[in-house]
Each structure stands twice: as C-alpha cells, then as structure tokens.
Design a protein around this motif. Structure first.
Motif, PDB file in Angstrom:
ATOM      1  N   ASP A   1       0.829  -1.256   0.084  1.00  0.00           N
ATOM      2  CA  ASP A   1       0.085  -0.033  -0.027  1.00  0.00           C
ATOM      3  C   ASP A   1       0.891   1.392  -0.046  1.00  0.00           C
ATOM      4  OD1 ASP A   1      -2.285  -1.543   0.023  1.00  0.00           O
ATOM      5  OD2 ASP A   1      -2.434  -1.600   2.187  1.00  0.00           O
ATOM      6  N   GLY A   2       0.419   2.177  -0.842  1.00  0.00           N
ATOM      7  CA  GLY A   2       1.267   3.511  -0.976  1.00  0.00           C
ATOM      8  C   GLY A   2       2.263   3.563  -1.653  1.00  0.00           C
ATOM      9  N   SER A   3       2.568   2.270  -2.591  1.00  0.00           N
ATOM     10  CA  SER A   3       3.774   2.531  -3.414  1.00  0.00           C
ATOM     11  C   SER A   3       3.372   2.910  -4.857  1.00  0.00           C
ATOM     12  CB  SER A   3       4.365   0.921  -3.677  1.00  0.00           C
ATOM     13  OG  SER A   3       3.359   0.277  -4.585  1.00  0.00           O
ATOM     14  N   ARG A   4       4.285   3.201  -5.367  1.00  0.00           N
ATOM     15  CA  ARG A   4       3.839   3.816  -6.896  1.00  0.00           C
ATOM     16  C   ARG A   4       3.118   3.088  -7.759  1.00  0.00           C
ATOM     17  NH1 ARG A   4       8.321   4.878 -11.768  1.00  0.00           N
ATOM     18  NH2 ARG A   4       7.015   5.580 -13.353  1.00  0.00           N
ATOM     19  N   TYR A   5       3.102   1.723  -7.720  1.00  0.00           N
ATOM     20  CA  TYR A   5       2.754   0.713  -8.660  1.00  0.00           C
ATOM     21  C   TYR A   5       1.480   0.216  -8.111  1.00  0.00           C
ATOM     22  CZ  TYR A   5       6.832   1.067 -11.032  1.00  0.00           C
ATOM     23  OH  TYR A   5       8.356   1.558 -11.696  1.00  0.00           O
ATOM     24  N   ASP A   6       0.857   0.598  -6.688  1.00  0.00           N
ATOM     25  CA  ASP A   6       0.161  -0.346  -5.772  1.00  0.00           C
ATOM     26  C   ASP A   6      -1.363  -0.413  -6.658  1.00  0.00           C
ATOM     27  OD1 ASP A   6      -1.437  -1.251  -3.616  1.00  0.00           O
ATOM     28  OD2 ASP A   6      -2.129   0.868  -3.077  1.00  0.00           O
ATOM     29  N   LYS A   7      -1.636   1.017  -7.384  1.00  0.00           N
ATOM     30  CA  LYS A   7      -2.956   1.110  -7.957  1.00  0.00           C
ATOM     31  C   LYS A   7      -3.126   0.303  -9.079  1.00  0.00           C
ATOM     32  CE  LYS A   7      -1.513   4.832 -10.646  1.00  0.00           C
ATOM     33  NZ  LYS A   7      -1.622   6.427 -10.942  1.00  0.00           N
ATOM     34  N   PHE A   8      -1.931  -0.418  -9.729  1.00  0.00           N
ATOM     35  CA  PHE A   8      -2.266  -1.462 -10.619  1.00  0.00           C
ATOM     36  C   PHE A   8      -2.182  -2.763 -10.242  1.00  0.00           C
ATOM     37  CE2 PHE A   8       0.447   2.386 -12.169  1.00  0.00           C
ATOM     38  CZ  PHE A   8      -0.444   2.844 -13.409  1.00  0.00           C
ATOM     39  N   PHE A   9      -2.264  -3.225  -8.943  1.00  0.00           N
ATOM     40  CA  PHE A   9      -2.416  -4.482  -8.730  1.00  0.00           C
ATOM     41  C   PHE A   9      -3.718  -4.427  -7.674  1.00  0.00           C
ATOM     42  CE2 PHE A   9       1.998  -3.973  -8.993  1.00  0.00           C
ATOM     43  CZ  PHE A   9       2.472  -5.137  -9.616  1.00  0.00           C
ATOM     44  N   PRO A  10      -4.671  -5.367  -8.163  1.00  0.00           N
ATOM     45  CA  PRO A  10      -5.940  -5.478  -7.588  1.00  0.00           C
ATOM     46  C   PRO A  10      -5.544  -6.260  -6.048  1.00  0.00           C
ATOM     47  CG  PRO A  10      -5.801  -7.193  -9.317  1.00  0.00           C
ATOM     48  CD  PRO A  10      -4.325  -6.332  -9.428  1.00  0.00           C
ATOM     49  N   ASP A  11      -6.723  -5.698  -5.190  1.00  0.00           N
ATOM     50  CA  ASP A  11      -6.514  -6.436  -3.988  1.00  0.00           C
ATOM     51  C   ASP A  11      -7.003  -7.840  -4.072  1.00  0.00           C
ATOM     52  OD1 ASP A  11      -5.390  -3.951  -3.099  1.00  0.00           O
ATOM     53  OD2 ASP A  11      -7.085  -3.198  -1.969  1.00  0.00           O
ATOM     54  N   TRP A  12      -7.818  -8.117  -4.834  1.00  0.00           N
ATOM     55  CA  TRP A  12      -8.445  -9.269  -4.790  1.00  0.00           C
ATOM     56  C   TRP A  12      -7.652 -10.593  -5.156  1.00  0.00           C
ATOM     57  CZ3 TRP A  12      -9.077 -10.186 -10.202  1.00  0.00           C
ATOM     58  CH2 TRP A  12      -9.382  -9.272 -10.690  1.00  0.00           C
ATOM     59  N   ILE A  13      -6.326  -9.987  -5.834  1.00  0.00           N
ATOM     60  CA  ILE A  13      -5.402 -11.180  -5.879  1.00  0.00           C
ATOM     61  C   ILE A  13      -3.996 -10.870  -5.329  1.00  0.00           C
ATOM     62  CG2 ILE A  13      -4.009 -12.357  -7.735  1.00  0.00           C
ATOM     63  CD1 ILE A  13      -6.331 -12.004  -9.888  1.00  0.00           C
ATOM     64  N   PRO A  14      -3.884 -11.279  -3.943  1.00  0.00           N
ATOM     65  CA  PRO A  14      -2.922 -10.694  -3.242  1.00  0.00           C
ATOM     66  C   PRO A  14      -1.431 -11.415  -3.562  1.00  0.00           C
ATOM     67  CG  PRO A  14      -4.198 -12.126  -1.980  1.00  0.00           C
ATOM     68  CD  PRO A  14      -4.811 -11.759  -3.271  1.00  0.00           C
ATOM     69  N   ASN A  15      -0.246 -10.672  -3.457  1.00  0.00           N
ATOM     70  CA  ASN A  15       0.977 -11.171  -3.966  1.00  0.00           C
ATOM     71  C   ASN A  15       0.821 -11.784  -5.034  1.00  0.00           C
ATOM     72  OD1 ASN A  15       1.630 -10.775  -0.955  1.00  0.00           O
ATOM     73  ND2 ASN A  15       0.654 -12.480  -0.189  1.00  0.00           N
ATOM     74  N   SER A  16       0.711 -10.949  -6.153  1.00  0.00           N
ATOM     75  CA  SER A  16       0.378 -11.363  -7.544  1.00  0.00           C
ATOM     76  C   SER A  16       1.760 -11.630  -8.310  1.00  0.00           C
ATOM     77  CB  SER A  16      -0.756 -10.598  -8.240  1.00  0.00           C
ATOM     78  OG  SER A  16      -0.200  -9.413  -8.304  1.00  0.00           O
ATOM     79  N   ILE A  17       2.825 -11.273  -7.941  1.00  0.00           N
ATOM     80  CA  ILE A  17       4.145 -11.387  -8.568  1.00  0.00           C
ATOM     81  C   ILE A  17       4.969 -12.533  -8.002  1.00  0.00           C
ATOM     82  CG2 ILE A  17       6.234 -10.352  -9.240  1.00  0.00           C
ATOM     83  CD1 ILE A  17       4.971  -7.681  -8.870  1.00  0.00           C
ATOM     84  N   ALA A  18       4.939 -13.772  -8.674  1.00  0.00           N
ATOM     85  CA  ALA A  18       5.739 -14.768  -8.484  1.00  0.00           C
ATOM     86  C   ALA A  18       7.178 -14.715  -9.083  1.00  0.00           C
ATOM     87  CB  ALA A  18       5.305 -15.941  -8.735  1.00  0.00           C
TER      88      ALA A  18
END
Length: 406
Positions: A290-307
């Motif tokens: 939360d609060g990062s530059r790219y946070d708004k591009f990652f949906p909350d309904w798929i957490p930890n979406s970068i493997a």
C-alpha cells in the motif's frame, strides 16, 4: 537443452519460410525439418484444410513424446499474420491437443508475433489473426505476445538504435524466450517449471494472453553509467518502454473518456544472475504494498500476484537480467485493434471468397471475430472490478462495477 523439453522440430509450409529457417544452422536435426513444395498463399483456410493435414500427421509422427523422461509441455513459435503461422499452427495445435488429452496433461505454450499497428504486409491478416486467436484460446494454456512495432520501439528508445534490423528485433524476442525458459533448463536457488508458470500466470481459464518486458535494456554507450542493482532492474522491467507488444500496462485510465485503468492480474519475474532470494522478494513486495507507486495497478482481490524464480547461469550477454511476464488487462488493446481492422475489411466483404473456396465459410469468419471480441471483453471486465474488499453480514465480497456503465 534438458531432456524434459523434448526435441526441437520445425514445420513450414511456404518454401520461402523453409529456406529462411535453414539458416539457423544446427538448431534443428535434419530429419526434424518438415515441409512441402506447396505454399499456403497467406491464407489460413488453405493451410488448415488443403495443404496442412498431411504435414500435421507427419509432425505428430516425428515428435514422439515417449522420448521425454518428464513431459511438461509443448512450445510453439509462430506469427498470427500469414497462412503458415495461423492455419498450419492451428491444425498442429488441434492435432497435438487431441493426442495429449489421451496421454497426459501438459502445458501448451505459444510465442506469437501478433499483428502490429500500421505494419501489415498481408491483406488477409485481419481474417487470419482472428482465426488464429480463436485456436489459441481453445488449444493453448499460455500465449506470449510480441509485435514488430513494439520491438522496433524497444530497439530505438531503450537500445538507441536508429534503424534496427530484423536481427535486432529477433534478439529481443530470443532474450525474452530464453529468460522465460531458463528455469526449465538450469537450476537455481528458486526454481520453477511449466506447471508453476501456469498456476501463477493464469488466474482465469480464458485469460491466458501474456505480455513480456525485458531488463536491463541499455545502449552500449550508456552501460557504464547504469546501475545493475535489483531495484534498478525491477523498475526498468515495469517500464512500458520495455514491453514487447504494443499496449500500456501502466495506463492510469481516464473515466471521462472511457479509458480503463490497466491492472496486473498476475505476474512472473524470471531472474538470471547472482541474486539473493531475500533481496528479490523484498523489492517485489515493496512494489505491491500500500502506498507504493505501482499499488494502484495491482488488484487487492489477488494478493501477492508477483511470483518469481532465480536462475544463476547468466544469458549469452553475460549480464544479470530479468524477464517480466504479466497477465495484464491492457492486452485488450491488441484485440481491439484486430477487431477494428477486421471490421473495416469485412465491411465490403473483401477477400471472403478466398476463404470460402478452401472450406472456411462466412459464418466461421464472423464467429472468429466474436471470439476475439469475447477475449477483449473478458479483460475489460477484470479491469472494471473494484479494488477494495468490504464485509457484509460477516462475509467477504468483491464489489464489481456494472459492466454497462461507461
């Protein structure tokens, strides 16, 4: 290449394609090169129905999966423009899928050169690409998209090449493919396989069209002035200038003009070099928090979406690198362009007779257009979903925006 990847085989229908392919020296075994003297005529219908069935059968006989000690999947490289890359590939995909369903479940990957905006050289490309995407939706599990316009801009902007040659474009594609498959060919502190890629990159069944970014991409004259830290490379891999297909994965959107905000449904970072797992995990976590530059591009309904995975052997250029593959809703731009060009050609029923004389009816052409529209609508629907969870009566729900709202 490891035995679990199987043997390399090359299939070509157009004699010119076959001649160009033979310049790859020892990449293919001579007996694994399959072709004939007939041309596809840049037509999907002729390649699929008229000239292709014999080649598809020969391909199935040549590529024997019994030679693999641990079959994970099959990889295709082709273009979604001409007849050989669309019709023949679709037929081989269908043939192998029917065969593999009876034998084992494996991942079907396809590296596709998609139609580039303003760079078409084939008049039948709109029909061919629509029919090709229909086959890719039905018969493949992962589709990695590239196009010549995006590759040219990567070479011009990032590598500062004024007039990039075709070999320069192919070099970028080769680095992406090498990075994606490095975890299958080499060991590392954080390893992966095709099944892990499939699980982490495809959250929805029909949303398996992926875009790739490569880092670092730096001109020769600027290499000594550039840092090679994990943070710097990670920031570069997110840049829209490093994406190999023409779309904007960091599009902020515009509600007034009806432009949807791009969302990362799922992502995979394939690192090559002497990286520490802890350092890589921290950088990727900071990008999503939360609060990062790219946070708004990652949906909350798929957490930890970068493997991610880490492979210690470096690439051919002997430098640390990363290939960032993402399932991003911005890919709908690729399909929207295909639909627009398809409509402009079909408006006057141009070249429809070419497909009808080889077994593709008008109904089949229109159906393929609807399939491409369906793929685009799927990604647009995911882009409209709201970010935040909310609770109601002790249960968790996802708030969804009405798809009819502009």
């Amino acid at each position: 290449m490891d035995t679990n990847l199987g043997d390399l085989a090359s299939v070509a229908q157009d004699p010119k394609v076959g001649d160009a392919r033979l310049t790859t020296a020892d990449l293919y075994r001579p007996e694994n090169i399959i072709g004939n003297d007939e041309s596809s005529g840049n037509c999907y219908a002729k390649a699929f129905h008229t000239e292709g069935p014999d080649l598809a059968d020969r391909c199935l006989e040549m590529v024997r999966f019994e030679k693999c000690n641990c079959l994970q999947g099959v990889q295709f490289t082709h273009a979604a423009c001409g007849g050989t890359g669309t019709g023949l590939t679709g037929l081989v995909l269908k043939t192998l899928r029917d065969y593999l369903d009876k034998q084992s479940k494996c991942v079907m990957q396809s590296f596709v050169l998609a139609p580039a905006p303003g760079m078409s050289e084939v008049v039948l490309e709109p029909y061919n690409s629509a029919l090709c995407f229909q086959d890719l939706l039905e018969y493949t599990d992962q589709v990695f998209l590239f196009d010549n316009r995006a590759l040219t801009e990567v070479c011009q902007k990032a590598l500062e090449q004024d007039m990039p040659r075709m070999t320069d474009l192919n070099q970028v594609v080769a680095k992406c493919m090498s990075g994606i498959t490095s975890c299958l060919r080499y060991t590392g502190p954080l390893n992966a396989d095709l099944r892990k890629l499939q699980t982490n990159l495809v959250p929805f069944k029909n949303a398996h069209f992926l875009i790739s970014g490569l880092a670092p991409l730096t001109a020769k004259a600027s290499e000594k002035y550039r840092k090679s830290s994990v943070l710097d490379i990670a920031q570069q891999m997110f840049s829209k200038d490093n994406v190999t297909v023409k779309c904007d994965p960091l599009n902020p959107g515009d509600d007034y003009h009806g432009i949807l905000k791009a969302r990362f449904l799922a992502s995979w970072a394939s690192w090559r070099g002497n990286y520490q797992t802890k350092e890589v995990d921290k950088v990727l976590y900071d990008f999503q928090k939360d609060g990062s530059r790219y946070d708004k591009f990652f949906p909350d309904w798929i957490p930890n979406s970068i493997a991610s995975n880490i492979c210690q052997p470096k690439g051919g250029d002997k430098q640390d690198s990363v290939v960032f593959t993402s399932n991003n809703t911005a890919v709908h731009e690729v399909f929207d362009r295909c639909i627009k060009v398809w409509d402009s050609v079909y408006k006057s029923r141009a070249y429809v007779h070419v497909f009808e004389q080889d077994g593709i009816s008008v109904h089949d052409l229109v159906e393929s257009r609807h399939v491409v529209h369906y793929i685009s609508d799927q990604y647009k629907k995911f882009a409209r979903w709201e970010d935040k969870f909310f609770e109601q009566d002790g249960e968790m729900y996802i708030k969804q925006v009405d798809s009819t709202r502009q």
